[in-house]
Design a protein around this motif. Structure first.
Motif, PDB file in Angstrom:
ATOM      1  N   GLU A   1      -6.538   6.950   2.546  1.00 52.68           N
ATOM      2  CA  GLU A   1      -7.529   6.218   1.786  1.00 52.68           C
ATOM      3  C   GLU A   1      -7.238   4.714   1.729  1.00 52.68           C
ATOM      4  O   GLU A   1      -8.155   3.899   1.553  1.00 52.68           O
ATOM      5  CB  GLU A   1      -7.630   6.777   0.359  1.00 52.68           C
ATOM      6  N   ALA A   2      -5.972   4.348   1.859  1.00 48.76           N
ATOM      7  CA  ALA A   2      -5.605   2.934   1.765  1.00 48.76           C
ATOM      8  C   ALA A   2      -6.131   2.099   2.934  1.00 48.76           C
ATOM      9  O   ALA A   2      -6.200   0.885   2.849  1.00 48.76           O
ATOM     10  CB  ALA A   2      -4.080   2.800   1.690  1.00 48.76           C
ATOM     11  N   PHE A   3      -6.542   2.758   4.025  1.00 46.11           N
ATOM     12  CA  PHE A   3      -6.945   2.029   5.222  1.00 46.11           C
ATOM     13  C   PHE A   3      -8.409   2.280   5.592  1.00 46.11           C
ATOM     14  O   PHE A   3      -8.846   1.940   6.681  1.00 46.11           O
ATOM     15  CB  PHE A   3      -6.041   2.417   6.396  1.00 46.11           C
ATOM     16  N   GLN A   4      -9.138   2.913   4.674  1.00 47.61           N
ATOM     17  CA  GLN A   4     -10.562   3.163   4.940  1.00 47.61           C
ATOM     18  C   GLN A   4     -11.355   1.855   4.841  1.00 47.61           C
ATOM     19  O   GLN A   4     -11.042   0.970   4.062  1.00 47.61           O
ATOM     20  CB  GLN A   4     -11.120   4.178   3.959  1.00 47.61           C
TER      21      GLN A   4
ATOM     22  N   VAL B   1       0.839  -1.207   0.000  1.00 45.30           N
ATOM     23  CA  VAL B   1       0.000   0.000   0.000  1.00 45.30           C
ATOM     24  C   VAL B   1       0.867   1.246   0.000  1.00 45.30           C
ATOM     25  O   VAL B   1       2.056   1.212   0.354  1.00 45.30           O
ATOM     26  CB  VAL B   1      -0.925   0.031   1.245  1.00 45.30           C
ATOM     27  N   ASP B   2       0.264   2.339  -0.414  1.00 47.11           N
ATOM     28  CA  ASP B   2       0.858   3.654  -0.182  1.00 47.11           C
ATOM     29  C   ASP B   2       0.371   4.144   1.170  1.00 47.11           C
ATOM     30  O   ASP B   2      -0.777   3.907   1.565  1.00 47.11           O
ATOM     31  CB  ASP B   2       0.417   4.631  -1.271  1.00 47.11           C
ATOM     32  N   LEU B   3       1.250   4.790   1.912  1.00 46.59           N
ATOM     33  CA  LEU B   3       0.886   5.252   3.245  1.00 46.59           C
ATOM     34  C   LEU B   3       0.047   6.527   3.149  1.00 46.59           C
ATOM     35  O   LEU B   3       0.500   7.643   3.436  1.00 46.59           O
ATOM     36  CB  LEU B   3       2.148   5.474   4.091  1.00 46.59           C
TER      37      LEU B   3
END
Length: 427
Positions: free
Chosen positions: A424-427, A419-421
């Motif tokens: 949105e990647a962790f929603q 993932v990119d930090l």
């Protein structure tokens, strides 16, 4: 300390150390014939559970009166072994298909396996006899346990390990503890045969399951289970079967508990083997097909010359303790079952996902229980304890193979994602 042959009953001394009788039967320790005060011992065992930093804090030596009462305390090599967790999981109970299930995690022992329960007794006894060189043949767990206790005692350990089908993690653990680790071409059974033939002349104290003190120490596993359940055992005890030392020790411990009045009834015992290394199961199944449900002790056993299973701790084709394990089944009206490597790895994934975790051989217990329920050998309304014998980090290759290989049969396969930090990647 004295012993008797488990086959012909002839008695002998364990000084100097002996492992088998002239008739070929394995020896077992003889305890004094006195009648202990069971209620008093229950109180003592209960009080010792609150001990800290003493010999009796050990989940093995808490029961010293029933294991090795004559062994001097100052000779005992101890690392607070035992005291392992017993866990319940709704998802695993549902997976197994029984009314109630507990898992006894012997994987939480100091070296990561159930071998520590027996090894503390074996190494302590050898030390008492004056040995300074201790040896074993191993598929991994015995070797790391022996290496650890030998290092604690300041003595030398010599470990024979087959040059294939052994977990690298177990080998590295053994090396780290300082053992003289020798790999050889052949199987675990070849290593055992070599030690039986040469140990006396080489001055080696053998710490495999042919050692009767190993069995005495491993009895403590069932003592702990019984005490944790207020001396009321479940309908079934289910465990993996490789060398079958645990099955032998379980039967000896159950016989002790029942004859001394600690428990009012015996549970049934189920021994689970991998399909690729199942000589004991095949023998028992053959006997039952012939109508020998009483499981007579004198029958013909056929070893497997090239056992093969992903569960490396079960990769044993000629288990030394098969006769003692058979007596356990006879005593408890127990049974055997074999499971495929795929069934083992699926059960392991469920145990890991439950937060308990285990190595592949341990998961055979849960896979076997599930199969026994589906076959009708275990009733869904019955209760069980599965014994998990080794830590999940004993075989990290198995974890990699299951989760990182694109195999559609891996139902609980879990993967990594890059993932990119960003939020949105962790929603």
């Amino acid at each position: 300390m004295r012993a008797a042959c488990s086959e012909c009953g002839i008695q002998t001394s364990l000084s100097p150390m002996q492992y088998s009788c002239s008739c070929g039967g394995l020896l077992q320790v003889i305890h004094a014939a006195s009648e202990p005060d069971t209620d008093k011992l229950k109180r003592i065992f209960h009080e010792r559970r609150s001990e800290r930093n003493t010999l009796y804090a050990s989940g093995v030596w808490r029961y010293k009166e029933l294991i090795a009462p004559d062994l001097p305390d100052h000779m005992i090599v101890c690392k607070n072994e035992g005291n392992t967790g017993m866990y319940q999981s709704e998802s695993l109970t549902e997976y197994a298909g029984v009314r109630g299930l507990s898992l006894k995690a012997q994987s939480e022992n100091p070296s990561g396996s159930f071998k520590d329960n027996g090894m503390t007794a074996a190494v302590s006894h050898g030390r008492w006899l004056g040995y300074d060189r201790f040896a074993c043949s191993s598929t991994g767990n015995t070797s790391s346990s022996l290496a650890m206790y030998a290092a604690l005692a300041g003595v030398k350990s010599i470990v024979l390990v087959p040059d294939r089908d052994v977990s690298a993690g177990k080998v590295l653990q053994t090396l780290a503890y300082g053992a003289d680790l020798c790999t050889f071409r052949g199987t675990y059974d070849d290593g055992i045969r070599f030690l039986q033939e040469n140990a006396e002349e080489l001055g080696l104290y053998v710490c495999n399951s042919i050692n009767p003190l190993r069995i005495e120490g491993q009895k403590s596993i069932i003592y702990e289970i019984a005490q944790e359940l207020d001396w009321k055992l479940p309908d079934w005890i289910v465990l993996p079967g490789g060398a079958l030392s645990n099955a032998a020790a379980l039967g000896r411990g159950l016989q002790d508990l029942f004859s001394l009045g600690f428990i009012e009834r015996l549970p049934q015992v189920a021994v689970v083997q991998a399909e690729g290394a199942s000589p004991f199961h095949r023998m028992v199944a053959s006997m039952r097909c012939s109508g020998n449900n009483g499981l007579p002790p004198c029958i013909e056993f056929h070893s497997e010359q090239q056992p093969q299973t992903r569960a490396s701790a079960l990769n044993i084709g000629n288990p030394p303790s098969w006769r003692k394990a058979l007596r356990t089944l006879t005593l408890t009206q127990g049974t055997t079952v074999s499971v495929s490597d795929q069934e083992i790895m699926e059960a392991k994934a469920y145990i890991d996902r439950s937060g308990i975790g285990c190595e592949p051989a341990s998961a055979a217990a849960l896979a076997g229980l599930r199969k026994l329920v589906r076959q009708g050998d275990v009733h869904p309304e019955q209760t069980a304890v599965c014994i998990l014998t080794g830590n999940m980090l004993k075989d990290t290759d198995a974890i990699s193979e299951y989760h990182l290989r694109n195999d559609p049969s891996s139902a609980l396969r879990n993967t990594m994602r890059q993932v990119d930090l960003i939020y949105e990647a962790f929603q």
